[in-house]
Scaffold this motif. Structure first.
Motif, PDB file in Angstrom:
ATOM      1  N   LEU A 179      36.857  88.538   0.059  1.00 53.22           N
ATOM      2  CA  LEU A 179      36.422  89.689   0.846  1.00 53.22           C
ATOM      3  C   LEU A 179      34.939  89.986   0.677  1.00 53.22           C
ATOM      4  CD1 LEU A 179      39.496  92.026   0.380  1.00 53.22           C
ATOM      5  CD2 LEU A 179      38.911  90.645   2.382  1.00 53.22           C
ATOM      6  N   ASP A 180      34.304  89.386  -0.337  1.00 57.41           N
ATOM      7  CA  ASP A 180      32.857  89.491  -0.497  1.00 57.41           C
ATOM      8  C   ASP A 180      32.227  88.566   0.552  1.00 57.41           C
ATOM      9  OD1 ASP A 180      30.368  90.164  -1.511  1.00 57.41           O
ATOM     10  OD2 ASP A 180      30.755  89.404  -3.522  1.00 57.41           O
ATOM     11  N   ASP A 181      30.917  88.665   0.760  1.00 56.93           N
ATOM     12  CA  ASP A 181      30.241  87.802   1.733  1.00 56.93           C
ATOM     13  C   ASP A 181      30.070  86.407   1.132  1.00 56.93           C
ATOM     14  OD1 ASP A 181      28.867  86.770   3.884  1.00 56.93           O
ATOM     15  OD2 ASP A 181      27.047  87.956   3.550  1.00 56.93           O
ATOM     16  N   PHE A 182      31.153  85.654   1.096  1.00 58.44           N
ATOM     17  CA  PHE A 182      31.177  84.361   0.407  1.00 58.44           C
ATOM     18  C   PHE A 182      30.315  83.303   1.075  1.00 58.44           C
ATOM     19  CE2 PHE A 182      34.869  84.650   3.150  1.00 58.44           C
ATOM     20  CZ  PHE A 182      34.875  83.455   3.839  1.00 58.44           C
ATOM     21  N   TYR A 234      31.930  91.808   4.145  1.00 58.79           N
ATOM     22  CA  TYR A 234      31.088  91.209   5.187  1.00 58.79           C
ATOM     23  C   TYR A 234      31.286  91.907   6.530  1.00 58.79           C
ATOM     24  CZ  TYR A 234      35.236  88.141   5.642  1.00 58.79           C
ATOM     25  OH  TYR A 234      36.509  87.636   5.757  1.00 58.79           O
ATOM     26  N   GLU A 235      32.447  92.489   6.778  1.00 56.54           N
ATOM     27  CA  GLU A 235      32.633  93.300   7.984  1.00 56.54           C
ATOM     28  C   GLU A 235      31.906  94.636   7.845  1.00 56.54           C
ATOM     29  OE1 GLU A 235      36.950  91.781   9.609  1.00 56.54           O
ATOM     30  OE2 GLU A 235      36.914  93.044   7.818  1.00 56.54           O
ATOM     31  N   VAL A 236      31.917  95.192   6.646  1.00 59.27           N
ATOM     32  CA  VAL A 236      31.173  96.429   6.389  1.00 59.27           C
ATOM     33  C   VAL A 236      29.691  96.193   6.670  1.00 59.27           C
ATOM     34  CG1 VAL A 236      30.432  98.073   4.622  1.00 59.27           C
ATOM     35  CG2 VAL A 236      32.833  97.368   4.726  1.00 59.27           C
ATOM     36  N   GLN A 268      26.349  84.884   5.201  1.00 58.14           N
ATOM     37  CA  GLN A 268      25.894  84.951   6.592  1.00 58.14           C
ATOM     38  C   GLN A 268      25.865  86.359   7.183  1.00 58.14           C
ATOM     39  OE1 GLN A 268      28.604  82.312   8.599  1.00 58.14           O
ATOM     40  NE2 GLN A 268      27.469  80.490   8.007  1.00 58.14           N
ATOM     41  N   PHE A 269      26.485  87.340   6.542  1.00 55.47           N
ATOM     42  CA  PHE A 269      26.635  88.651   7.157  1.00 55.47           C
ATOM     43  C   PHE A 269      25.736  89.733   6.573  1.00 55.47           C
ATOM     44  CE2 PHE A 269      30.500  86.358   7.984  1.00 55.47           C
ATOM     45  CZ  PHE A 269      30.809  86.680   9.288  1.00 55.47           C
ATOM     46  N   GLY A 283      39.271  95.289  11.445  1.00 53.17           N
ATOM     47  CA  GLY A 283      38.105  94.423  11.316  1.00 53.17           C
ATOM     48  C   GLY A 283      38.272  93.168  12.148  1.00 53.17           C
ATOM     49  N   LYS A 284      37.146  92.585  12.564  1.00 52.94           N
ATOM     50  CA  LYS A 284      37.175  91.370  13.388  1.00 52.94           C
ATOM     51  C   LYS A 284      37.881  90.220  12.676  1.00 52.94           C
ATOM     52  CE  LYS A 284      34.136  88.152  15.802  1.00 52.94           C
ATOM     53  NZ  LYS A 284      32.742  87.827  16.154  1.00 52.94           N
ATOM     54  N   TYR A 285      37.739  90.141  11.353  1.00 52.24           N
ATOM     55  CA  TYR A 285      38.317  89.040  10.593  1.00 52.24           C
ATOM     56  C   TYR A 285      39.567  89.449   9.813  1.00 52.24           C
ATOM     57  CZ  TYR A 285      33.867  87.034  11.864  1.00 52.24           C
ATOM     58  OH  TYR A 285      32.788  86.597  12.586  1.00 52.24           O
TER      59      TYR A 285
END
Length: 145
Positions: A123-126, A64-66, A129-130, A52-54
């Motif tokens: 790991l959630d979209d905290f 958020y990568e998913v 933004q995604f 993953g990018k992050y």
């Protein structure tokens, strides 16, 4: 029978008090590199998916990568496991959604298990933004027991 159901029933049947048994809720996805054009459940894999990018770990993406990966894909549903997956090119990812979280919560309540734990908050979209679902879309969807 899902792996989670097997594990929860196993410990209950071994005498663990049901009110002390917790089920994990993942805010990440597991990825695999497909070995061929087949992408359904049980398709051959040649190893972990790209990093993953992050998270920068092969085979492991934050939610958020998913969400970023899902753009331009069709999400499929694994009926017997009650979880989604998606693929694009040679990448395949299995993950949880609000719907799969609901299924797990209902399972816990129906069986009177003690509750849930989440792995992990970051790991959630905290930032919200995604995924376009607000901040903490998965964790925020969990009801209180």
């Amino acid at each position: 029978m899902t792996m989670q159901d097997f594990a929860m029933r196993y410990w209950r049947n071994q005498g663990a008090p049901v009110e002390k048994l917790r089920m994990g809720f993942a805010t990440y996805g597991r990825t695999f590199r497909l070995a061929s054009a087949a992408s359904g459940v049980g398709a051959s894999a040649s190893g972990p998916g790209s990093a993953g990018k992050y998270t920068r770990e092969p085979g492991f993406w934050s939610y958020y990568e998913v969400c970023t990966f899902l753009q331009g894909t069709t999400v499929q549903w694994i009926d017997d496991q009650k979880v989604p997956y998606a693929s694009k090119g040679q990448d395949w990812v299995g993950f949880d959604t609000k719907e799969s979280f609901e299924t797990k919560v209902n399972y816990l309540k129906e069986n009177k298990f003690g509750g849930a734990f989440v792995w992990t908050l970051d790991l959630d979209d905290f930032t919200g933004q995604f995924c376009g679902q607000g901040t903490y879309p998965l964790i925020g969807h969990l009801p209180h027991f």
